[in-house]
Enzyme design. Structure first.
Site, PDB file in Angstrom:
ATOM      1  N   LYS A 126       0.849  -1.195   0.000  1.00 44.69           N
ATOM      2  CA  LYS A 126       0.000   0.000   0.000  1.00 44.69           C
ATOM      3  C   LYS A 126       0.886   1.247   0.000  1.00 44.69           C
ATOM      4  CE  LYS A 126      -3.834  -2.461   1.998  1.00 44.69           C
ATOM      5  NZ  LYS A 126      -4.424  -3.069   3.180  1.00 44.69           N
ATOM      6  N   GLN A 164      -5.460  -1.984   9.354  1.00 46.05           N
ATOM      7  CA  GLN A 164      -5.298  -3.328   8.792  1.00 46.05           C
ATOM      8  C   GLN A 164      -5.918  -4.374   9.718  1.00 46.05           C
ATOM      9  OE1 GLN A 164      -3.517  -3.833   5.691  1.00 46.05           O
ATOM     10  NE2 GLN A 164      -4.458  -5.847   5.878  1.00 46.05           N
ATOM     11  N   ASP A 224     -11.657   2.254   3.364  1.00 48.73           N
ATOM     12  CA  ASP A 224     -12.093   0.859   3.203  1.00 48.73           C
ATOM     13  C   ASP A 224     -13.606   0.764   2.992  1.00 48.73           C
ATOM     14  OD1 ASP A 224     -10.221  -1.142   3.102  1.00 48.73           O
ATOM     15  OD2 ASP A 224      -9.936  -1.252   5.281  1.00 48.73           O
TER      16      ASP A 224
END
Ligand code: NDP
Length: 290
Positions: free
Chosen positions: A54, A98, A121
């Site tokens: 990322k 995460q 997200d």
């Protein structure tokens, strides 16, 4: 005739190039460099790889990325404070925590603290609600990647019969909403579906997001169906999808391989979401739709 194999790597690379140009225009127009903060708790090697990718992805398209690596022993209160500080930080536009988090931390509490406009997200209930009612919002990256793939392939989803296998909050439900928004007739299947093969047989578009290796076989498909395999299963024969690629290949019209299909789209969509978040920060709610 065998199916077209959908090249997720190539589509993802093209999308990243496009994004790089969009980031450069955004920076020139606003003076703001979009920035993503990725929070990793603990030392899970797979998660560390995702976080590194990322970070690399952000740099490649001209965005900033902040990596916040925290020990597995961090308390829930301390983690909530860090997320709260990121919410207030004007130089951070996107926040990603995460998953999974250690068991002593309430994931729901952490995800729901993220400011919805920074929730790249798309897991926050506000964003889920906005997706359902069709408002501009952050949307989960994997299903967004599937929709971008279909669009890139020139698939006109409107009026098509789509069968989604799986009803998770991360893939099955959001992809169903996205297909519905594009006017597909959507059937959502799951572990209690009585005759999965009969449902799949009706489908012009099949999206498999199950987590069961090779469960969709060629004999289940309608001739010419577009088959999108979201599944990632580690088996003795390596990484395989939820679709039995070999038996589906002669029947499908187009099919994604695993690896190299949906997987590469996810990070590209996360980067796109970070630009969108920076757009939200300057009051732009329409120009950077994923
Ligand atoms: P979940 O385990 O959360 O959900 C799986 C879904 O499949 C559930 O709705 C379940 O039904 C359904 N299911 C399980 N067994 C059957 C069956 N025999 N017949 C019909 N439906 C069944 O998984 P995710 O949605 O998180 O992930 C799905 C797959 O996608 C996994 O392989 C995962 O690794 C992969 N994935 C890939 C990503 C990528 O970037 N490429 C990103 C995210 C996920 P029920 O609800 O009734 O239990």
């Amino acid at each position: 005739m065998s199916a077209d194999i959908i090249d997720g790597k190539a589509i993802s690379a093209a999308k990243r190039q496009e994004l790089k140009r969009e980031v450069s225009t955004f920076v020139a127009e606003t003076g703001i460099t979009p920035a993503l903060a990725v929070v990793l708790v603990g030392e899970d090697p797979a998660s560390e790889v995702y976080v590194r990718n990322k970070h690399k992805g952000c740099e490649e398209v001209g965005m900033k990325s902040v990596q916040i690596m925290l020990p597995a022993t961090i308390s829930e209160t301390e983690l909530l404070k860090i997320v709260s500080d990121l919410n207030k930080d004007d130089e951070v536009h996107g926040i990603l925590v995460q998953l999974p988090l250690p068991s002593h931390i309430n994931e729901k509490k952490v995800l729901e603290l993220i400011e919805p406009d920074k929730d790249v997200d798309g897991f926050h209930p506000i964003n889920v609600g906005r997706l359902v009612i069709g408002e501009e919002c952050h949307q989960p990256c994997t299903p967004t990647g599937v929709m971008v793939m279909l669009e890139t392939l020139g698939v006109n989803v409107s009026g098509k019969k789509a069968v989604v296998i799986g009803r998770s909050n991360i893939v099955g439900k959001p992809i169903s909403m996205m297909l519905l928004k594009e006017s597909a007739t959507v059937t959502i299947c799951h572990s209690r579906t009585v005759d999965l093969a009969a449902e799949v047989k009706q489908a012009d578009i099949v999206v498999a997001a199950v987590g069961v290796p090779k469960m969709v076989t060629g004999d289940m498909l309608k001739k010419g169906a577009i088959v999108i395999d979201v599944g990632v299963n580690r088996t003795d024969e390596g990484l395989v999808g939820d679709v039995d690629f070999e038996s589906c290949l002669p029947i499908a019209g187009a099919i994604t391989p695993v690896p190299g299909g949906v997987g590469p789209m996810t990070i590209a969509m996360l980067l796109k979401a970070t630009l969108k978040a920076a757009g939200f920060a300057v009051g732009n709610r329409t120009a950077t739709i994923a």
